[in-house]
Design an enzyme around this catalytic site. Structure first.
Site, mmCIF file in Angstrom:
data_model
loop_
_atom_site.group_PDB
_atom_site.id
_atom_site.type_symbol
_atom_site.label_atom_id
_atom_site.label_comp_id
_atom_site.label_asym_id
_atom_site.label_seq_id
_atom_site.Cartn_x
_atom_site.Cartn_y
_atom_site.Cartn_z
ATOM 1 N N GLU A 118 3.953 -5.507 -3.511
ATOM 2 C CA GLU A 118 3.634 -4.344 -2.688
ATOM 3 C C GLU A 118 3.249 -4.783 -1.282
ATOM 4 O OE1 GLU A 118 1.994 -0.874 -5.721
ATOM 5 O OE2 GLU A 118 0.581 -1.933 -4.450
ATOM 6 N N CYS A 119 3.954 -4.299 -0.294
ATOM 7 C CA CYS A 119 3.617 -4.466 1.118
ATOM 8 C C CYS A 119 3.537 -5.955 1.500
ATOM 9 C CB CYS A 119 2.339 -3.716 1.455
ATOM 10 S SG CYS A 119 2.139 -3.372 3.221
ATOM 11 N N ALA A 120 2.360 -6.556 1.467
ATOM 12 C CA ALA A 120 2.252 -7.985 1.755
ATOM 13 C C ALA A 120 3.125 -8.787 0.806
ATOM 14 C CB ALA A 120 0.797 -8.437 1.645
#
Length: 495
Positions: free
Chosen positions: A371-373
């Site tokens: 997720e994201c990072a």
């Protein structure tokens, strides 16, 4: 049924009023006074709960009706408040601010006001006193009467300029019948360091974060009537506490496979009869599969319920730091949550053995939830630094912030979701992907202008995207992911 732990909800007329300073200091001061304090944050914020947790000596948790559904908020509150005698809930933005496109009505979805109503808890309004005088009475009158379902129990004046200023403001509060529970002076040295996504996380800020929390605790203890705050607290929450095991048992009949199309057997369920024989209905019998969760300074964004659900589903959760560590032995599933990899890209790139290991295992079918990072870590590069290269894309720090809730639909089967499944998530990043290949997209939704948006990537057993989800809002995804990890572990044992 045991009565709910009483709570106070810390709100404000607007962002920037000092809610985090006050809530964190209040948690620390109440703890020092002998209370066992449960800390909560309204909304999808990952950073403030770290400061709350440091002050409370227990994990800070989130209460987000948008991501988990309003019906789950009371149970999650009861779960997070177990073993405590008091709770402090820090609000988000202004008291009545929430999801803008959620429809008409005075109480916006995801707002502090909504959560206060779901808990039946009183609101303490933190007012930034700079620039206020007698007219504060009119502002408070508006907040106290805007909606009868929200009980405004008192006011804390923040950043008061002088004794005379405090006297004027107290008189204004008295005019509208609201008690002043405290008055904090202006102290610039308590301003916490921040960057593009808000405060610097506790894990990264280290000793200065501990010092800041101690200073906030001292400030609140000296200038807030703690006994009055504790006496004000209340809650009328009904129902049982949320339980990760029960949440998984409730959804077990709906778990239908753990990986993408083409990987399931003829029954559509790679676990097959093994799942039915297991003590954990989501996981085949045998050794608990190791699910590695990235942590450390670069990957700090996560919900406590995520690890709890993984463990309840049958996984053995092992946290590791990608800045320093290899993958835990026998890793059968990998979770790379959000955080600030752009601040640590050089050190992440320097751990080349880990990058190679992640790439090799992903190619071999390791279930990965990024997720994201995590998406950035799986890209080819981040700001020119080599990353794992699992996703055919390069990433860089971007010119503007992307922020908001999304009503998304899964565009492909993955170890977590089936194509066509609808999920509510949240974006919060200031990076962007460049020079992407042509991946199978993970999510689709409509932008604010009505145009279709596609985002993320699904490749093999890897699901990577910018979208943050709350596992308590969709335990099915955790059950399926753990099943996929168990299946991957079984293939490794048999190899």
């Amino acid at each position: 049924m045991v009565s709910a732990v009483p709570a106070v909800v810390i709100a404000a007329p607007a962002s920037g009023s000092g809610k985090t300073t006050l809530a964190t200091g209040l948690i620390g001061a109440l703890r020092r006074a002998g209370h066992r304090v449960a800390p909560f944050k309204v909304g999808p914020d990952y950073i403030d709960p770290g400061y709350h947790g440091l002050a409370a000596g227990r994990p800070g948790r989130n209460l987000d009706p948008v991501l988990v559904g309003a019906g789950r908020v009371p149970g999650l509150y009861r779960h997070g408040a177990r073993g405590c005698d008091l709770a402090v809930v820090e609000g988000v933005m202004g008291l009545f601010d929430g999801r803008i496109d959620a429809g008409a009505g005075p109480i916006a979805e995801g707002s502090t006001a909504q959560v206060a109503g779901l808990l039946g808890a009183p609101v303490v309004l933190v007012v930034d006193a700079r620039g206020h005088s007698q007219s504060l009475a009119a502002l408070l009158h508006g907040f106290a009467t805007y909606d009868s379902g929200v009980r405004l129990g008192g006011v804390i004046l923040n950043r008061v300029g002088s004794e005379r200023h405090e006297q004027v403001l107290r008189a204004a509060c008295e005019r509208v019948g609201l008690p002043v529970l405290g008055a904090l002076p202006r102290l610039a040295e308590l301003e916490l360091p921040s960057r593009h996504l808000g405060l610097i996380p506790v894990v990264e800020h280290g000793a200065p974060a501990h010092a800041a929390v101690a200073a906030m605790t001292e400030l609140v203890a000296a200038h807030v009537d703690l006994a009055a705050v504790a006496a004000l607290a209340g809650a009328t929450v009904r129902g049982e506490a949320w339980d990760p095991g029960a949440a998984l048992r409730d959804i077990a009949p709906r778990v239908s496979g753990a990986s993408g199309a083409g990987q399931a057997g003829s029954s559509g369920d790679p676990a097959g009869g093994a799942r039915r024989r297991s003590a954990h209905p989501e996981v085949p019998s045998g050794e608990r599969p190791v699910v590695a969760v990235a942590g450390g300074p670069a990957f700090t964004f996560g919900y406590a319920e995520h690890r709890e659900l993984l463990a309840a589903a049958g996984a053995r959760v092992e946290v590791f730091d990608p800045l320093l560590d290899p993958l835990p032995p026998a890793t059968a599933g990998l979770v790379v949550p959000g955080g600030f990899p752009e601040e640590h890209a050089e050190r992440l790139a320097a751990n080349t053995p880990l990058l190679g290991e992640v790439a090799a295992l992903a190619a071999a079918g390791l279930p990965v939830h990024a997720e994201c990072a995590g998406l950035l870590y799986l890209a080819r590069s981040l700001d020119g630094h080599r990353m794992a290269g699992v996703i055919d894309a390069d990433a860089e720090f971007g010119p503007r912030l992307t922020l908001g809730y999304r009503d998304a639909v899964a565009l492909a089967d993955s170890p977590l979701w089936r194509a066509g499944q609808r999920v509510r998530g949240h974006e919060f990043h200031r990076t962007r992907l460049l020079r992407t290949g042509a991946p199978v997209r993970a999510w689709g939704w409509r932008g604010s202008d009505g145009r279709p948006v596609t985002e993320g990537a699904v490749t093999g057993a890897v699901h990577a995207s910018y979208l943050h989800t709350h596992p308590a809002g969709d335990p099915t995804a955790i059950a399926r992911f753990t099943t996929a990890a168990a299946a991957f572990a079984a293939t490794r044992i048999g190899a």
